[in-house]
Scaffold this motif. Structure first.
Motif, mmCIF file in Angstrom:
data_model
loop_
_atom_site.group_PDB
_atom_site.id
_atom_site.type_symbol
_atom_site.label_atom_id
_atom_site.label_comp_id
_atom_site.label_asym_id
_atom_site.label_seq_id
_atom_site.Cartn_x
_atom_site.Cartn_y
_atom_site.Cartn_z
ATOM 1 N N ILE A 88 0.845 -1.189 0.000
ATOM 2 C CA ILE A 88 0.000 0.000 0.000
ATOM 3 C C ILE A 88 0.878 1.236 0.000
ATOM 4 O O ILE A 88 1.969 1.230 0.569
ATOM 5 C CB ILE A 88 -0.948 -0.043 1.222
ATOM 6 C CG1 ILE A 88 -1.992 1.044 1.175
ATOM 7 C CG2 ILE A 88 -0.178 -0.053 2.537
ATOM 8 C CD1 ILE A 88 -3.130 0.814 2.189
ATOM 9 N N TYR B 102 0.957 5.380 0.878
ATOM 10 C CA TYR B 102 0.314 6.471 1.594
ATOM 11 C C TYR B 102 1.022 7.783 1.271
ATOM 12 O O TYR B 102 2.225 7.811 1.037
ATOM 13 C CB TYR B 102 0.372 6.251 3.109
ATOM 14 C CG TYR B 102 -0.628 5.252 3.639
ATOM 15 C CD1 TYR B 102 -0.265 3.920 3.838
ATOM 16 C CD2 TYR B 102 -1.924 5.639 3.967
ATOM 17 C CE1 TYR B 102 -1.180 3.003 4.337
ATOM 18 C CE2 TYR B 102 -2.840 4.735 4.467
ATOM 19 C CZ TYR B 102 -2.465 3.420 4.643
ATOM 20 O OH TYR B 102 -3.377 2.523 5.129
ATOM 21 N N GLN C 272 1.593 11.579 3.010
ATOM 22 C CA GLN C 272 1.454 12.298 4.265
ATOM 23 C C GLN C 272 1.904 13.738 4.090
ATOM 24 O O GLN C 272 3.069 14.008 3.815
ATOM 25 C CB GLN C 272 2.255 11.621 5.395
ATOM 26 C CG GLN C 272 1.988 12.234 6.755
ATOM 27 C CD GLN C 272 2.617 11.455 7.892
ATOM 28 O OE1 GLN C 272 3.601 10.749 7.697
ATOM 29 N NE2 GLN C 272 2.057 11.572 9.092
ATOM 30 N N GLY D 173 -2.225 13.005 9.101
ATOM 31 C CA GLY D 173 -1.957 11.582 9.111
ATOM 32 C C GLY D 173 -1.795 11.062 7.692
ATOM 33 O O GLY D 173 -2.157 11.737 6.726
ATOM 34 N N PRO D 174 -1.249 9.874 7.537
ATOM 35 C CA PRO D 174 -1.099 9.282 6.203
ATOM 36 C C PRO D 174 -2.452 9.119 5.518
ATOM 37 O O PRO D 174 -3.431 8.716 6.147
ATOM 38 C CB PRO D 174 -0.464 7.924 6.507
ATOM 39 C CG PRO D 174 0.218 8.093 7.829
ATOM 40 C CD PRO D 174 -0.664 9.023 8.585
ATOM 41 N N PHE E 21 -4.452 7.281 2.364
ATOM 42 C CA PHE E 21 -4.408 6.165 1.435
ATOM 43 C C PHE E 21 -4.371 6.654 -0.007
ATOM 44 O O PHE E 21 -5.137 7.537 -0.395
ATOM 45 C CB PHE E 21 -5.634 5.273 1.657
ATOM 46 C CG PHE E 21 -5.834 4.209 0.610
ATOM 47 C CD1 PHE E 21 -6.656 4.418 -0.485
ATOM 48 C CD2 PHE E 21 -5.193 2.992 0.742
ATOM 49 C CE1 PHE E 21 -6.845 3.445 -1.432
ATOM 50 C CE2 PHE E 21 -5.378 2.003 -0.203
ATOM 51 C CZ PHE E 21 -6.209 2.228 -1.298
ATOM 52 N N PHE F 60 4.930 7.113 1.643
ATOM 53 C CA PHE F 60 5.353 5.890 2.319
ATOM 54 C C PHE F 60 4.800 4.679 1.599
ATOM 55 O O PHE F 60 3.632 4.654 1.226
ATOM 56 C CB PHE F 60 4.823 5.840 3.752
ATOM 57 C CG PHE F 60 5.404 6.857 4.673
ATOM 58 C CD1 PHE F 60 4.729 8.039 4.940
ATOM 59 C CD2 PHE F 60 6.614 6.633 5.296
ATOM 60 C CE1 PHE F 60 5.255 8.978 5.813
ATOM 61 C CE2 PHE F 60 7.155 7.566 6.171
ATOM 62 C CZ PHE F 60 6.474 8.742 6.421
ATOM 63 N N SER G 5 2.287 -5.799 4.100
ATOM 64 C CA SER G 5 1.678 -6.673 5.097
ATOM 65 C C SER G 5 1.814 -8.098 4.604
ATOM 66 O O SER G 5 1.550 -8.379 3.444
ATOM 67 C CB SER G 5 0.204 -6.310 5.275
ATOM 68 O OG SER G 5 -0.413 -7.172 6.214
ATOM 69 N N LYS H 258 0.662 -7.480 10.212
ATOM 70 C CA LYS H 258 1.054 -6.133 10.614
ATOM 71 C C LYS H 258 1.454 -5.334 9.382
ATOM 72 O O LYS H 258 2.091 -5.849 8.467
ATOM 73 C CB LYS H 258 2.251 -6.195 11.573
ATOM 74 C CG LYS H 258 1.989 -6.956 12.832
ATOM 75 C CD LYS H 258 3.257 -7.060 13.671
ATOM 76 C CE LYS H 258 3.042 -7.954 14.865
ATOM 77 N NZ LYS H 258 4.289 -8.128 15.648
ATOM 78 N N LEU H 259 1.103 -4.067 9.394
ATOM 79 C CA LEU H 259 1.484 -3.190 8.299
ATOM 80 C C LEU H 259 2.822 -2.566 8.656
ATOM 81 O O LEU H 259 2.948 -1.887 9.672
ATOM 82 C CB LEU H 259 0.406 -2.128 8.099
ATOM 83 C CG LEU H 259 0.330 -1.437 6.753
ATOM 84 C CD1 LEU H 259 0.123 -2.416 5.625
ATOM 85 C CD2 LEU H 259 -0.767 -0.389 6.761
ATOM 86 N N PHE I 84 5.856 -0.050 7.625
ATOM 87 C CA PHE I 84 6.112 1.121 6.797
ATOM 88 C C PHE I 84 7.596 1.300 6.525
ATOM 89 O O PHE I 84 8.446 0.975 7.369
ATOM 90 C CB PHE I 84 5.610 2.385 7.509
ATOM 91 C CG PHE I 84 4.131 2.575 7.444
ATOM 92 C CD1 PHE I 84 3.280 1.865 8.274
ATOM 93 C CD2 PHE I 84 3.582 3.493 6.557
ATOM 94 C CE1 PHE I 84 1.912 2.050 8.217
ATOM 95 C CE2 PHE I 84 2.217 3.692 6.499
ATOM 96 C CZ PHE I 84 1.382 2.967 7.327
ATOM 97 N N GLY I 85 7.892 1.868 5.386
ATOM 98 C CA GLY I 85 9.227 2.338 5.085
ATOM 99 C C GLY I 85 9.423 3.718 5.686
ATOM 100 O O GLY I 85 8.548 4.256 6.359
ATOM 101 N N GLN I 86 10.600 4.311 5.427
ATOM 102 C CA GLN I 86 10.925 5.584 6.056
ATOM 103 C C GLN I 86 10.415 6.794 5.288
ATOM 104 O O GLN I 86 10.420 7.889 5.798
ATOM 105 C CB GLN I 86 12.431 5.694 6.267
ATOM 106 C CG GLN I 86 12.930 4.718 7.321
ATOM 107 C CD GLN I 86 14.279 5.098 7.851
ATOM 108 O OE1 GLN I 86 14.964 5.925 7.283
ATOM 109 N NE2 GLN I 86 14.667 4.496 8.955
#
Lengths: 113, 111
Positions: free
Chosen positions: B34, B36, B38, B43-44, B46, B89, B93, B98-99, B101-103
């Motif tokens: 996925i 995102y 931001q 917040g992020p 979708f 980002f 999953s 758990k999702l 995230f990258g940096q």
């Protein structure tokens, strides 16, 4: 249709104190996940609540706890605050536990002094 | 361990050009990805998602490409606009649910 709402938006605490953050999920969603986002980093998974129980947990100490209410809203509690707990705390909601298409709130910015 | 990383921390493009944001993941068991967006103070949000049984998915002005052979994900934004300026980002999953995230990659759009 309200999205994910979080309160408060900003909070300042001192070391050793306790904090409670609140989240209302998007209408129709039943699962709430909490994430911690340090400055310049991606969100880190704290835990997920579904059917009022903690279903999954990330690599966070027991100082981090939560709760989900029958109306699907949720709280995140952090005890014995450390300076390193300063971050943006994000709540995300979804339908079901699969963690797909998470919708995020704007977060609570916590500063620990 | 599991990790999702982005190749470049900052991408600067001219308004109207196409943008490509890349992401590498390490967990071959990941089956859902996925993207995102931001913006500052938010917040992020979708953007688009893709399952591992697909290699391409298109949305409005965005396309996600998945190359499972090299464990690579990319987000293409067509005709980039100033409103596209944000941190992007990727997240994955897998069997843990758990999702992760990258940096993040900062996209800067020059007028």
């Amino acid at each position: 249709d309200a999205g994910v709402t979080q309160s408060p938006t900003h909070l300042i605490k001192t070391r050793g104190q306790q904090v409670t953050l609140r989240c209302s999920p998007k209408s129709g969603h039943d699962t709430v996940s909490w994430y911690q986002q340090a400055l310049g980093q991606g969100p880190q998974f704290i835990f997920q609540y579904y059917e009022e129980e903690e279903r999954q947990r990330g690599n966070f100490p027991d100082r981090f706890s939560g709760h989900q209410f029958p109306n699907y809203s949720s709280e995140l509690n952090v005890n014995a605050l450390l300076l390193g707990d300063s971050a943006l705390y994000l709540c995300a909601s979804s339908l079901g536990r699969r963690n797909e298409k998470l919708f995020f709130g704007s977060g609570t910015q916590l500063s620990v002094l | 361990g599991e990790s999702v990383g982005l190749h470049l921390p900052t991408l600067s493009v001219q308004e109207g050009d196409n943008s490509i944001i890349n992401c590498a993941y390490s967990n071959s068991a990941s089956d859902y990805f996925i993207w995102y967006k931001q913006e500052s103070g938010k917040g992020p949000q979708f953007i688009i998602d893709i399952r591992s049984n697909m290699d391409k998915r298109q949305g409005q002005r965005v396309t996600v490409l998945l190359n499972k052979t090299v464990k690579h994900l990319s987000l293409q934004i067509a005709a980039t606009q100033p409103g596209d300026s944000a941190v992007y980002f990727c997240a994955e999953s897998g069997n843990t649910g758990k999702l992760i995230f990258g940096q993040g990659t900062t996209l800067q759009v020059k007028p």
